[in-house]
Design a protein around this motif. Structure first.
Motif, PDB file in Angstrom:
ATOM      1  N   THR A 178       0.825  -1.205   0.000  1.00 54.08           N
ATOM      2  CA  THR A 178       0.000   0.000   0.000  1.00 54.08           C
ATOM      3  C   THR A 178       0.863   1.261   0.000  1.00 54.08           C
ATOM      4  O   THR A 178       0.450   2.299  -0.524  1.00 54.08           O
ATOM      5  CB  THR A 178      -0.950   0.017   1.207  1.00 54.08           C
ATOM      6  N   GLN A 239      -4.698  -7.930  -3.077  1.00 57.15           N
ATOM      7  CA  GLN A 239      -4.956  -6.793  -2.212  1.00 57.15           C
ATOM      8  C   GLN A 239      -4.400  -5.525  -2.856  1.00 57.15           C
ATOM      9  O   GLN A 239      -3.554  -5.585  -3.751  1.00 57.15           O
ATOM     10  CB  GLN A 239      -4.294  -7.012  -0.842  1.00 57.15           C
ATOM     11  N   PRO A 240      -4.868  -4.338  -2.422  1.00 55.27           N
ATOM     12  CA  PRO A 240      -4.318  -3.094  -2.974  1.00 55.27           C
ATOM     13  C   PRO A 240      -2.790  -3.048  -2.873  1.00 55.27           C
ATOM     14  O   PRO A 240      -2.219  -3.379  -1.829  1.00 55.27           O
ATOM     15  CB  PRO A 240      -4.974  -2.012  -2.105  1.00 55.27           C
ATOM     16  N   THR A 260      -5.849  -1.597  -7.201  1.00 54.64           N
ATOM     17  CA  THR A 260      -6.407  -0.545  -6.340  1.00 54.64           C
ATOM     18  C   THR A 260      -7.765  -0.916  -5.765  1.00 54.64           C
ATOM     19  O   THR A 260      -8.166  -0.362  -4.732  1.00 54.64           O
ATOM     20  CB  THR A 260      -6.552   0.778  -7.105  1.00 54.64           C
ATOM     21  N   GLY A 261      -8.509  -1.811  -6.386  1.00 51.92           N
ATOM     22  CA  GLY A 261      -9.844  -2.130  -5.898  1.00 51.92           C
ATOM     23  C   GLY A 261     -10.367  -3.412  -6.499  1.00 51.92           C
ATOM     24  O   GLY A 261      -9.692  -4.082  -7.292  1.00 51.92           O
ATOM     25  N   GLY A 262     -11.564  -3.776  -6.095  1.00 49.78           N
ATOM     26  CA  GLY A 262     -12.163  -5.016  -6.558  1.00 49.78           C
ATOM     27  C   GLY A 262     -11.751  -6.202  -5.720  1.00 49.78           C
ATOM     28  O   GLY A 262     -12.034  -7.352  -6.064  1.00 49.78           O
ATOM     29  N   THR A 263     -11.078  -5.922  -4.585  1.00 48.60           N
ATOM     30  CA  THR A 263     -10.595  -7.031  -3.754  1.00 48.60           C
ATOM     31  C   THR A 263     -11.695  -7.597  -2.859  1.00 48.60           C
ATOM     32  O   THR A 263     -11.513  -8.627  -2.249  1.00 48.60           O
ATOM     33  CB  THR A 263      -9.423  -6.554  -2.878  1.00 48.60           C
ATOM     34  N   ARG A 268     -12.712  -5.297 -10.706  1.00 47.18           N
ATOM     35  CA  ARG A 268     -11.278  -5.086 -10.501  1.00 47.18           C
ATOM     36  C   ARG A 268     -10.867  -3.704 -10.997  1.00 47.18           C
ATOM     37  O   ARG A 268     -11.328  -3.243 -12.042  1.00 47.18           O
ATOM     38  CB  ARG A 268     -10.473  -6.159 -11.245  1.00 47.18           C
ATOM     39  N   ARG A 269      -9.974  -3.057 -10.254  1.00 50.62           N
ATOM     40  CA  ARG A 269      -9.461  -1.742 -10.618  1.00 50.62           C
ATOM     41  C   ARG A 269      -7.937  -1.752 -10.495  1.00 50.62           C
ATOM     42  O   ARG A 269      -7.384  -2.515  -9.693  1.00 50.62           O
ATOM     43  CB  ARG A 269     -10.031  -0.644  -9.713  1.00 50.62           C
ATOM     44  N   GLU A 282      -6.030   5.619 -13.016  1.00 48.24           N
ATOM     45  CA  GLU A 282      -6.626   4.618 -12.130  1.00 48.24           C
ATOM     46  C   GLU A 282      -8.016   4.354 -12.657  1.00 48.24           C
ATOM     47  O   GLU A 282      -8.814   5.287 -12.837  1.00 48.24           O
ATOM     48  CB  GLU A 282      -6.671   5.131 -10.691  1.00 48.24           C
TER      49      GLU A 282
END
Length: 301
Positions: A178, A239-240, A260-263, A268-269, A282
């Motif tokens: 992170t 994870q991010p 960054t996301g979708g976890t 998903r990002r 992003e």
């Protein structure tokens, strides 16, 4: 400077070329002791920014091994701090001789790292700028105590000054995914430049390499090599700060992004230097990206 010796980058950002013949007239701003990477990137069209003559870039103080010195001022080197499979010693290419200087024999443990996106080195506290646009992740050797919110640093044989707010002491911070993601996020909007490794132009694997380099973690320069140097985690458990890798069927990995996301089960990002948008963005993974997503990996320090 001779073959077999080590040298050190003495400009803020030096460019590593595939061959001296690959240098175009528009690339003159990236050459010499007065290399100006911001104006070089700004002077190029989007198509010129993705020419294949640039292999990578090296930061101030980065060490290279000299393999060949040509009379015309070009040096074939290996970038020792940028691992890759082309050469077990590091990343090979060509660099202008006047962007190199002697490598110091001694290594001072009192080291600072640039935490600002970019900073300037000055002749004195609040004095004239002698070296502009020193990049995030650059290592500097401390050379004394602070004066007027500036710190002295040693660059080759010179004693220069950097704003104390722009640097931190290297080590002790850990290389958390992170934290690396936070660094990469500061580069959103930076233009996509093939082989770029600066806050003025960067490519996908350069973004990952530079973000982790800020914490003293040395990752390979290219995406496929980064995949080989990191640990796979099952898709769905990422994870991010983890890495997404992309490849077409039967082909070598061609792209990397930072999760960054979708976890938590959502779309998903990722944060990545995007070739099609020609900048760091992003965004959610498009269907085309999902079709070529082959793995998620974690950097283990």
């Amino acid at each position: 400077m001779r073959a077999g010796s080590d040298a050190m980058v003495r400009v803020a950002v030096a460019t590593l070329w595939s061959t001296p013949d690959a240098v175009r007239p528009i690339d003159s701003r990236a050459l010499g002791r007065t290399a100006d990477i911001p104006s070089w990137v700004a002077s190029m069209s989007a198509e010129q920014q993705v020419g294949d003559g640039v292999l990578s870039q090296l930061l101030l103080g980065e060490r290279v091994r000299v393999d060949e010195v040509r009379p015309d001022g070009w040096v074939r080197v290996v970038a020792l701090q940028q691992p890759g499979v082309r050469d077990e010693r590091g990343y090979p290419g060509w660099i202008s001789a006047d962007q190199l200087g002697p490598a110091p024999a001694d290594v001072d443990d009192t080291t600072l790292v640039v935490d600002a996106t970019a900073t300037d080195l000055r002749a004195a506290p609040r004095g004239p700028v002698l070296l502009a646009n020193v990049m995030l992740g650059t290592r500097l050797t401390a050379a004394g105590g602070p004066v007027d919110d500036f710190l002295p640093v040693r660059v080759g044989d010179e004693r220069l000054w950097v704003a104390a707010a722009d640097v931190v002491h290297a080590g002790g911070e850990g290389g958390r995914p992170t934290a690396a993601l936070d660094v990469a996020s500061r580069l959103r909007g930076v233009p996509y430049v093939w082989g770029g490794l600066s806050a003025y132009g960067i490519d996908c694997s350069g973004l990952v390499h530079l973000s982790w380099r800020r914490f003293g973690v040395t990752l390979p320069r290219d995406a496929a090599d980064q995949a080989a140097a990191t640990r796979s985690v099952p898709l769905g458990s990422e994870q991010p700060g983890d890495l997404y890798f992309f490849a077409r069927p039967g082909r070598r990995i061609h792209h990397v992004g930072m999760v960054t996301g979708g976890t938590g089960g959502g779309p998903r990002r990722m944060l990545h230097a995007c070739y099609t948008q020609r900048r760091v963005v992003e965004e959610p993974l498009s269907s085309a990206r999902e079709d070529t997503l082959i793995a998620a990996h974690r950097v283990v320090d």
